[in-house]
Write a protein that holds these residues in place. Structure first.
Motif, PDB file in Angstrom:
ATOM      1  N   ARG A  50      37.964  47.130  40.171  1.00 57.52           N
ATOM      2  CA  ARG A  50      38.805  47.137  38.611  1.00 57.52           C
ATOM      3  C   ARG A  50      39.509  46.013  38.575  1.00 57.52           C
ATOM      4  O   ARG A  50      40.710  45.973  38.950  1.00 57.52           O
ATOM      5  CB  ARG A  50      39.162  48.412  37.944  1.00 57.52           C
ATOM      6  CG  ARG A  50      37.954  49.509  38.405  1.00 57.52           C
ATOM      7  CD  ARG A  50      38.110  51.121  37.936  1.00 57.52           C
ATOM      8  NE  ARG A  50      39.729  51.302  39.164  1.00 57.52           N
ATOM      9  CZ  ARG A  50      39.471  52.454  39.056  1.00 57.52           C
ATOM     10  NH1 ARG A  50      39.801  53.124  38.343  1.00 57.52           N
ATOM     11  NH2 ARG A  50      40.599  53.623  40.664  1.00 57.52           N
ATOM     12  N   GLY A  51      39.410  44.801  38.002  1.00 57.32           N
ATOM     13  CA  GLY A  51      40.505  43.628  37.747  1.00 57.32           C
ATOM     14  C   GLY A  51      40.694  43.006  38.607  1.00 57.32           C
ATOM     15  O   GLY A  51      40.155  43.451  39.945  1.00 57.32           O
ATOM     16  N   HIS A  52      42.029  42.575  38.963  1.00 60.65           N
ATOM     17  CA  HIS A  52      42.435  41.649  39.833  1.00 60.65           C
ATOM     18  C   HIS A  52      44.252  41.990  40.324  1.00 60.65           C
ATOM     19  O   HIS A  52      44.122  42.564  39.049  1.00 60.65           O
ATOM     20  CB  HIS A  52      42.428  40.381  39.543  1.00 60.65           C
ATOM     21  CG  HIS A  52      42.285  39.326  40.226  1.00 60.65           C
ATOM     22  ND1 HIS A  52      41.597  38.588  41.340  1.00 60.65           N
ATOM     23  CD2 HIS A  52      43.713  39.067  41.954  1.00 60.65           C
ATOM     24  CE1 HIS A  52      42.200  38.643  42.848  1.00 60.65           C
ATOM     25  NE2 HIS A  52      42.383  37.919  42.406  1.00 60.65           N
ATOM     26  N   GLY A  97      51.535  47.053  34.483  1.00 62.75           N
ATOM     27  CA  GLY A  97      50.869  46.193  35.407  1.00 62.75           C
ATOM     28  C   GLY A  97      51.841  46.057  36.459  1.00 62.75           C
ATOM     29  O   GLY A  97      51.424  44.892  37.624  1.00 62.75           O
ATOM     30  N   TRP A 128      48.979  43.878  38.348  1.00 63.62           N
ATOM     31  CA  TRP A 128      47.160  44.017  38.193  1.00 63.62           C
ATOM     32  C   TRP A 128      47.424  43.230  36.824  1.00 63.62           C
ATOM     33  O   TRP A 128      47.933  43.607  35.854  1.00 63.62           O
ATOM     34  CB  TRP A 128      47.063  45.494  37.740  1.00 63.62           C
ATOM     35  CG  TRP A 128      45.771  46.018  37.485  1.00 63.62           C
ATOM     36  CD1 TRP A 128      44.780  45.851  38.447  1.00 63.62           C
ATOM     37  CD2 TRP A 128      45.139  46.232  36.918  1.00 63.62           C
ATOM     38  NE1 TRP A 128      43.411  45.652  38.064  1.00 63.62           N
ATOM     39  CE2 TRP A 128      43.563  46.309  36.589  1.00 63.62           C
ATOM     40  CE3 TRP A 128      45.905  45.676  34.909  1.00 63.62           C
ATOM     41  CZ2 TRP A 128      42.923  46.467  35.491  1.00 63.62           C
ATOM     42  CZ3 TRP A 128      44.956  46.407  34.111  1.00 63.62           C
ATOM     43  CH2 TRP A 128      43.445  46.648  34.360  1.00 63.62           C
ATOM     44  N   GLY A 129      46.074  42.959  36.741  1.00 61.98           N
ATOM     45  CA  GLY A 129      45.052  42.367  35.682  1.00 61.98           C
ATOM     46  C   GLY A 129      44.346  42.512  35.252  1.00 61.98           C
ATOM     47  O   GLY A 129      43.192  42.654  36.038  1.00 61.98           O
ATOM     48  N   ARG A 130      43.483  43.034  34.313  1.00 63.92           N
ATOM     49  CA  ARG A 130      42.248  42.210  33.669  1.00 63.92           C
ATOM     50  C   ARG A 130      41.478  41.408  34.204  1.00 63.92           C
ATOM     51  O   ARG A 130      40.395  41.727  35.167  1.00 63.92           O
ATOM     52  CB  ARG A 130      41.136  42.497  32.435  1.00 63.92           C
ATOM     53  CG  ARG A 130      42.141  43.859  31.646  1.00 63.92           C
ATOM     54  CD  ARG A 130      42.270  43.847  29.978  1.00 63.92           C
ATOM     55  NE  ARG A 130      43.030  42.966  29.870  1.00 63.92           N
ATOM     56  CZ  ARG A 130      42.857  42.168  28.019  1.00 63.92           C
ATOM     57  NH1 ARG A 130      41.342  42.542  27.483  1.00 63.92           N
ATOM     58  NH2 ARG A 130      42.939  41.417  27.806  1.00 63.92           N
ATOM     59  N   ASN A 131      41.938  40.123  34.890  1.00 64.08           N
ATOM     60  CA  ASN A 131      41.120  39.361  35.543  1.00 64.08           C
ATOM     61  C   ASN A 131      42.653  39.065  36.406  1.00 64.08           C
ATOM     62  O   ASN A 131      42.973  38.900  36.440  1.00 64.08           O
ATOM     63  CB  ASN A 131      39.866  38.464  33.905  1.00 64.08           C
ATOM     64  CG  ASN A 131      41.204  37.302  33.697  1.00 64.08           C
ATOM     65  OD1 ASN A 131      42.629  37.095  33.608  1.00 64.08           O
ATOM     66  ND2 ASN A 131      40.880  37.463  32.177  1.00 64.08           N
ATOM     67  N   ALA A 140      45.372  36.607  34.646  1.00 60.66           N
ATOM     68  CA  ALA A 140      46.375  38.056  33.945  1.00 60.66           C
ATOM     69  C   ALA A 140      46.680  38.355  35.161  1.00 60.66           C
ATOM     70  O   ALA A 140      47.811  38.780  34.665  1.00 60.66           O
ATOM     71  CB  ALA A 140      45.535  39.242  33.068  1.00 60.66           C
TER      72      ALA A 140
END
Length: 508
Positions: A340-342, A374, A401-404, A407
């Protein structure tokens, strides 16, 4: 099939045989689980953050690690005095010491980690290579036995083809390792590798393998219980390194295709099962530009960089370690998990990037960590504390953490901009440099990033005297803003920057 020697046994009191950020991190999960906790400390760590966060603490010796955190008898004595029924070793120190794991079992204290046999098998790199060969795990061409002489080594190197890598059989972390590009340099490199291996590990054996040029360092997180279940929690990229030691990590890797991820994950599970592995561990690979991957080593412990895996999977790895130690089944497979995300991690060391990352220990006069959505900071030293010369100079780990991936990297830049440290040089400017580097942002980099891309002069680091002035300015600013009569912050926010941050922007 369940291990016959292991029965489900609830744990009540955990002794954390470590210090710094990893001790604090383990204590937090123990408290969330309702477990009593015990810290151990050397003389200069008497007031350290991990000591103050534990339910009780026991002195184990002087500053020297060999007489405190590496003294297994002192730690087991603390376990007996406190009534601890388990010891979590963290990473480093005794975490990969098979004799210590056996001593814990003899003392009827559970070692929160793998069996001694697995530690020994993977700690000896030549034995590990033989296991990988038998398990069908891809390896770079090389020897599965230690090289007996320089002459034998030269013959093997000529057969493999230069460049080659000479590596310590009993070590890791870049110690006892030499890259050899030409035959004329082999004898001297082997002599230096053997000498360093002997001084670092008490074992001068070395082996030889083909050197992979322009490699990426990709590792898979493993969990295995005592009921025959082994899973991987995907991969981490750890290619940004100095002196063969990691400084920036991320999850997932930006280069793996779904197909290669599945293949490498299966190979990592096979590697763990080949030695009867239990608990948390990491299987490390080198990956070339064509996405061919080669087993490098297995770390039989929790890794420094485990938070990025926790970000993208939602799994508390320390909690899972405790569950496995109590004989519970994992209750899930890799197919039940998803990425989930990056997430990205920057290690904040008291090191000077402008001086080849030399340690710069001392009093931590200012420490204001970033926060916000995040952002996670695992810190082992607090403002007013000290980064001690006797141990690893890590101050903290910042993970975002980010959605991609973009980010997560942009959030890391923001977090590093917020981070205020005074009193010493740190790796923060280097981490910011990496986050803003076009090659890193594009995912186009190798383990040679520091040597090939990093020019210390671009940082324009402040000298120590100016750094102390910056710390003083931050303190004065903090006191000033507590005054009810202090003027309000300008609408554009510029006056809201502390003098320390204004100083840093002029010098970084």
């Amino acid at each position: 099939m369940t291990d016959s020697a292991v029965t489900a046994r609830p744990l009540n009191k955990i002794l954390v045989a470590n210090r710094g950020e990893i001790a604090v991190r383990v204590l937090r999960t123990c408290h969330e689980q309702g477990l009593d906790t015990v810290a151990v400390y050397s003389t200069p760590d008497r007031s350290a953050s991990h000591v103050r966060r534990a339910d009780e603490a026991h002195h184990i010796g002087p500053a020297e690690a060999a007489r405190s955190y590496l003294d297994s008898e002192a730690i087991l004595t603390a376990a007996r005095r406190s009534g601890a029924d388990a010891i979590h070793p963290g990473y480093g120190f005794l975490s990969e010491n098979a004799d210590f794991a056996e001593a814990c079992a003899d003392a009827d204290v559970h070692f929160v980690g793998p069996p001694p046999e697995a530690i020994r098998a993977m700690g000896d790199k030549t034995a590990a290579r033989q296991l990988m060969k038998d398990a069908g795990v891809p390896m770079a061409p090389g020897t599965t036995d230690a090289v007996a002489s320089t002459e034998e080594g030269e013959e093997i190197a000529a057969e493999i083809g230069y460049p080659v890598l000479i590596k310590a059989a009993a070590g890791g972390g870049g110690k006892g390792m030499r890259i050899v590009h030409e035959p004329d340099n082999f004898a001297g490199a082997m002599d230096r590798a053997q000498g360093e291996a002997e001084s670092s590990f008490g074992d001068g054996r070395v082996f030889i393998e083909k050197y992979i040029q322009e490699p990426r360092h990709v590792e898979f997180q493993i969990l295995a219980d005592h009921h025959g279940n082994t899973v991987h929690l995907f991969e981490r990229e750890c290619s940004i390194q100095r002196r063969h030691q990691k400084v920036i990590e991320e999850a997932p890797s930006s280069i793996l295709t779904p197909e290669v991820r599945r293949e490498m994950g299966a190979a990592a599970i096979a590697a763990a099962e080949s030695c009867g592995y239990r608990n948390a561990g990491t299987v490390e690979f080198l990956v070339d530009r064509d996405l061919n991957y080669y087993f490098m080593e297995m770390n039989t412990r929790l890794q420094v960089e485990h938070p990025v895996t926790e970000w993208v999977t939602g799994v508390d790895l320390v909690a899972e370690q405790l569950r496995v130690a109590q004989g519970e089944e994992l209750g899930y497979t890799t197919d039940d998990l998803s990425i989930r995300g990056h997430a990205v991690e920057s290690r904040v060391y008291a090191e000077d990037p402008a001086s080849n990352f030399l340690p710069d220990p001392g009093p931590l006069k200012r420490h204001a960590a970033p926060s916000g959505l995040g952002v996670r900071v695992d810190a082992g030293v607090e403002e007013g504390g000290e980064v001690l010369i006797h141990y690893d100079p890590m101050i903290s780990k910042v993970t975002t953490w980010g959605r991609n991936r973009t980010a997560a990297i942009d959030r890391m830049i923001r977090a590093l901009d917020e981070y205020e440290v005074g009193g010493m040089a740190t790796t923060i400017p280097f981490c910011r440099f990496a986050m803003q580097h076009d090659g890193f942002r594009a995912g186009d980099f190798t383990t040679h990033f520091v040597d090939d891309e990093f020019d210390p002069s671009v940082l324009r680091l402040a000298d120590p005297d100016r750094d102390e002035l910056a710390a003083l300015a931050a303190t004065l600013y903090h006191a000033r803003t507590q005054d009810e009569d202090a003027p309000s912050i300008a609408a554009d926010g510029r006056e809201g920057l502390s003098p320390w941050r204004r100083q840093r922007r002029h010098t970084s």
